[in-house]
Write an enzyme that holds these catalytic residues in place. Structure first.
Site, mmCIF file in Angstrom:
data_model
loop_
_atom_site.group_PDB
_atom_site.id
_atom_site.type_symbol
_atom_site.label_atom_id
_atom_site.label_comp_id
_atom_site.label_asym_id
_atom_site.label_seq_id
_atom_site.Cartn_x
_atom_site.Cartn_y
_atom_site.Cartn_z
ATOM 1 N N PHE A 259 0.814 -1.221 0.000
ATOM 2 C CA PHE A 259 0.000 0.000 0.000
ATOM 3 C C PHE A 259 0.844 1.266 0.000
ATOM 4 C CE2 PHE A 259 -4.524 -0.422 -0.064
ATOM 5 C CZ PHE A 259 -4.644 -1.795 -0.079
ATOM 6 N N CYS A 270 -15.313 0.541 -1.036
ATOM 7 C CA CYS A 270 -15.019 0.543 0.404
ATOM 8 C C CYS A 270 -14.269 1.775 0.891
ATOM 9 C CB CYS A 270 -14.243 -0.717 0.780
ATOM 10 S SG CYS A 270 -15.280 -2.190 0.661
HETATM 11 N N1 LIG Z 1 -17.172 -5.279 -1.590
HETATM 12 C C1 LIG Z 1 -16.121 -5.409 -0.786
HETATM 13 O O1 LIG Z 1 -14.973 -5.545 -1.225
HETATM 14 C C2 LIG Z 1 -16.304 -5.413 0.700
HETATM 15 C C3 LIG Z 1 -15.246 -5.856 1.523
HETATM 16 C C4 LIG Z 1 -15.431 -5.857 2.893
HETATM 17 C C5 LIG Z 1 -16.630 -5.412 3.444
HETATM 18 N N2 LIG Z 1 -17.624 -4.970 2.616
HETATM 19 C C6 LIG Z 1 -18.878 -4.544 3.227
HETATM 20 O O2 LIG Z 1 -19.804 -5.616 3.123
HETATM 21 C C7 LIG Z 1 -21.132 -5.103 2.930
HETATM 22 C C8 LIG Z 1 -21.707 -5.659 1.641
HETATM 23 O O3 LIG Z 1 -20.920 -5.157 0.569
HETATM 24 P P1 LIG Z 1 -21.062 -5.742 -0.907
HETATM 25 O O4 LIG Z 1 -19.982 -5.128 -1.708
HETATM 26 O O5 LIG Z 1 -21.184 -7.227 -0.840
HETATM 27 O O6 LIG Z 1 -22.476 -5.111 -1.318
HETATM 28 P P2 LIG Z 1 -23.359 -5.487 -2.583
HETATM 29 O O7 LIG Z 1 -24.084 -4.256 -2.921
HETATM 30 O O8 LIG Z 1 -22.541 -6.190 -3.597
HETATM 31 O O9 LIG Z 1 -24.389 -6.565 -2.003
HETATM 32 C C9 LIG Z 1 -25.378 -6.279 -1.067
HETATM 33 C C10 LIG Z 1 -26.545 -7.230 -1.306
HETATM 34 O O10 LIG Z 1 -27.481 -7.103 -0.237
HETATM 35 C C11 LIG Z 1 -28.764 -7.318 -0.788
HETATM 36 N N3 LIG Z 1 -29.777 -6.847 0.153
HETATM 37 C C12 LIG Z 1 -30.260 -5.591 0.331
HETATM 38 N N4 LIG Z 1 -31.187 -5.583 1.313
HETATM 39 C C13 LIG Z 1 -31.278 -6.853 1.763
HETATM 40 C C14 LIG Z 1 -32.054 -7.482 2.775
HETATM 41 N N5 LIG Z 1 -32.920 -6.801 3.530
HETATM 42 N N6 LIG Z 1 -31.901 -8.806 2.974
HETATM 43 C C15 LIG Z 1 -31.025 -9.509 2.238
HETATM 44 N N7 LIG Z 1 -30.253 -8.977 1.262
HETATM 45 C C16 LIG Z 1 -30.383 -7.657 1.032
HETATM 46 C C17 LIG Z 1 -28.702 -6.588 -2.116
HETATM 47 O O11 LIG Z 1 -29.724 -7.030 -3.003
HETATM 48 C C18 LIG Z 1 -27.302 -6.951 -2.591
HETATM 49 O O12 LIG Z 1 -27.335 -8.132 -3.377
HETATM 50 C C19 LIG Z 1 -20.990 -3.582 2.942
HETATM 51 O O13 LIG Z 1 -21.218 -3.128 4.240
HETATM 52 C C20 LIG Z 1 -19.538 -3.364 2.552
HETATM 53 O O14 LIG Z 1 -19.041 -2.156 3.050
HETATM 54 C C21 LIG Z 1 -17.497 -4.981 1.262
#
Ligand SMILES: NC(=O)c1ccc[n+]([C@@H]2O[C@H](COP(=O)([O-])OP(=O)(O)OC[C@H]3O[C@@H](n4cnc5c(N)ncnc54)[C@H](O)[C@@H]3O)[C@@H](O)[C@H]2O)c1
Length: 472
Positions: A259, A270
């Site tokens: 990094f 993120c």
């Molecule tokens: N993407 C990353 O690299 C990453 C890494 C670490 C942490 N995170 C965290 O993890 C969390 C999810 O991120 P993501 O990138 O997977 O998001 P994303 O947008 O890809 O997926 C979220 C999913 O949740 C679903 N959803 C919404 N409301 C819902 C409900 N009531 N019940 C069930 N499902 C529901 C949506 O339809 C969607 O498919 C966030 O808080 C993010 O900050 C993400």
């Protein structure tokens, strides 16, 4: 073997579910039926195409398909699980920067109104401290309204995977952090992770510390990047090479080499949202975090400066100019365009009347771009499924390198006939590559590579030192 239900089939939920299904029975619940249908089609072998791209995900889903059941029905989702993992989105509220917790609250309400047996709920989404306690209250209230006998313990288990390397990160995580207050739930969850990862990586903490550890980690990484980007500007001013400077820094084990790559700013789903969420949260509690605030502001400066360099190189007028953009995913190997700096730069070029020809090796990234920029597509924006596909159609273009995909580590000028300038947003070209380009008459702009671009004048520096750095 346990029954585990995931709420949210996105980048985190689906990849983690695929991994956990190697050891446990997994139900993946997402209200979005399109996602359920897509997962079913992949499990059946009907298609290799999912709505997200993560190398190795499709293969792992198929390998563990006996243990995976996707559903959009709450009754199915909540029939059996002893463990429920919440991986729904927590996007920024645009006006304030707060993490939007409404999807988590909706999930907790849904669980509270359907669950009939005891379970542990872990919040994997990235959240500010206090969220798990708030969801605990929501669940307690909802179970009461539903007249359910279920008792639920809610804890935090933040996810640290990175898109592009998610499957490897899930196989061998640096750490699994769990914050839980309930002793029995602590034992059960500890056993759950121990069966998958062994003892060494598991860190059990209180709930608020686990929640904060994720925001703190992302803020630290974002700060490192902005720090290096700031230094890169100084390198340009003094004719130094940020790559050499950071190599020297990274050889110190107290600093470490990761990094420290300068570029045109961090993006993705993120870092931007999590740094903003942390800063906003802390400010609201009257505990401002000036370093995090500076990292956020500095990141915008890094992107603006890169864009300004492009504009300056064309004397501010891009009308009718042609650009080739390699890499639009916010990093290599992902289709995720959320807060992608490459897309930001591209947006400015289009607004200024340029035409942009885009290649990204990830087909999903190209598809997402086409959807987001539908009105420009075919007019000023064109996408290609090969790196040099646009070459016969453009005349003396500039190339922008938008992410660190290995394909972009060298530039072949021949297919283009001639190339005006290479703007390297991630400093992926080696010094040798840059020199070869310069010899071929191509200009080069990286980030902080003053040695290669010769932006500083040695006599000026010497005069500055002579003038200010000796008393008397
Ligand atoms: N993407 C990353 O690299 C990453 C890494 C670490 C942490 N995170 C965290 O993890 C969390 C999810 O991120 P993501 O990138 O997977 O998001 P994303 O947008 O890809 O997926 C979220 C999913 O949740 C679903 N959803 C919404 N409301 C819902 C409900 N009531 N019940 C069930 N499902 C529901 C949506 O339809 C969607 O498919 C966030 O808080 C993010 O900050 C993400």
């Amino acid at each position: 073997m346990q029954n585990v239900t995931f709420f949210g089939a996105g980048y985190v939920g689906l990849t983690t579910a695929a991994h956990v299904a190697g050891t446990h029975k997994v139900v993946v619940y997402d209200p979005d039926e399109v996602k359920r249908t897509a997962i079913e089609a992949v499990l059946e072998g009907d298609t290799d195409h999912l709505y997200i791209h993560e190398a190795g995900l499709v293969e792992l889903l198929r390998k563990n398909k006996r243990n995976i059941h996707p559903t959009s029905t709450l009754d199915e989702a909540l029939e059996k699980p002893e463990l429920i993992i919440l991986a729904v989105g927590t996007p920024s509220i645009p006006e304030t920067g707060h993490a939007n917790l409404k999807y988590l609250v909706e999930a907790a309400q849904a669980i509270g109104s359907h669950l009939l047996h005891d379970a542990v709920v872990l919040v994997k989404s990235t959240v500010p401290p206090g969220t798990s306690s708030m969801l605990d209250d929501v669940l307690f209230e909802q179970l009461g309204i539903a007249g359910s006998p279920a008792r639920v313990a809610v804890g935090a288990c933040p996810e640290f995977l990175a898109e592009g390397t998610a499957m490897a990160d899930l196989r061998t995580p640096y750490r699994v952090v769990v914050g839980l207050d309930d002793p029995q739930a602590q034992r059960e969850v500890h056993r759950f992770f121990r069966t998958m990862y062994g003892e060494g990586t598991i860190l059990m903490t209180d709930v608020a510390s686990a929640e904060l550890s994720k925001h703190a980690s992302n803020a630290m990484l974002a700060t490192r990047i902005t720090f290096v980007n700031d230094l890169a500007r100084l390198c340009e001013a003094v004719g130094a090479d940020i790559k050499a400077v950071t190599r020297a820094m990274g050889m110190d084990p107290r600093i470490g080499s990761k990094f420290l790559n300068a570029g045109f700013g961090y993006g993705g789903s993120c870092f931007p949202k999590d740094t903003r969420a942390l800063a906003t949260f802390a400010r609201g509690l009257h505990v401002p975090l000036p370093i995090v605030e500076a990292a956020i502001a500095g990141n915008e400066v890094a992107t603006e400066r890169f864009t300004q360099n492009i504009l300056a190189s064309y004397n501010g007028d891009l009308t009718g100019e042609q650009f080739v953009l390699w890499g639009v995913g916010f990093k290599a190997g992902t289709d995720d365009l959320r807060d992608s700096r490459a897309v930001e730069v591209m947006r400015t070029l289009l607004e200024r009347g340029a035409t942009v020809h885009v290649y990204d090796p990830v087909a999903g990234a190209r598809r997402n771009l086409e959807e987001d920029f539908e009105s420009a597509l075919g007019h000023h924006l064109f996408t290609y499924d090969s790196q040099y596909g646009m070459a016969p159609l453009v005349d003396h273009p500039s190339i922008i390198i938008g992410n660190e995909d290995n394909q972009f580590r060298s530039v072949d000028v021949a297919p283009f006939g001639s190339v005006r300038t290479v703007f390297d947003g991630k400093n992926v070209l080696s010094a040798e590559e840059v020199l070869a380009l310069q010899e071929a008459g191509v200009q080069y702009h990286g980030v902080g590579r003053g040695t290669l671009t010769g932006s500083a004048s040695r006599p000026d520096l010497v005069a500055y030192l002579r003038h200010h750095y000796m008393d008397g």
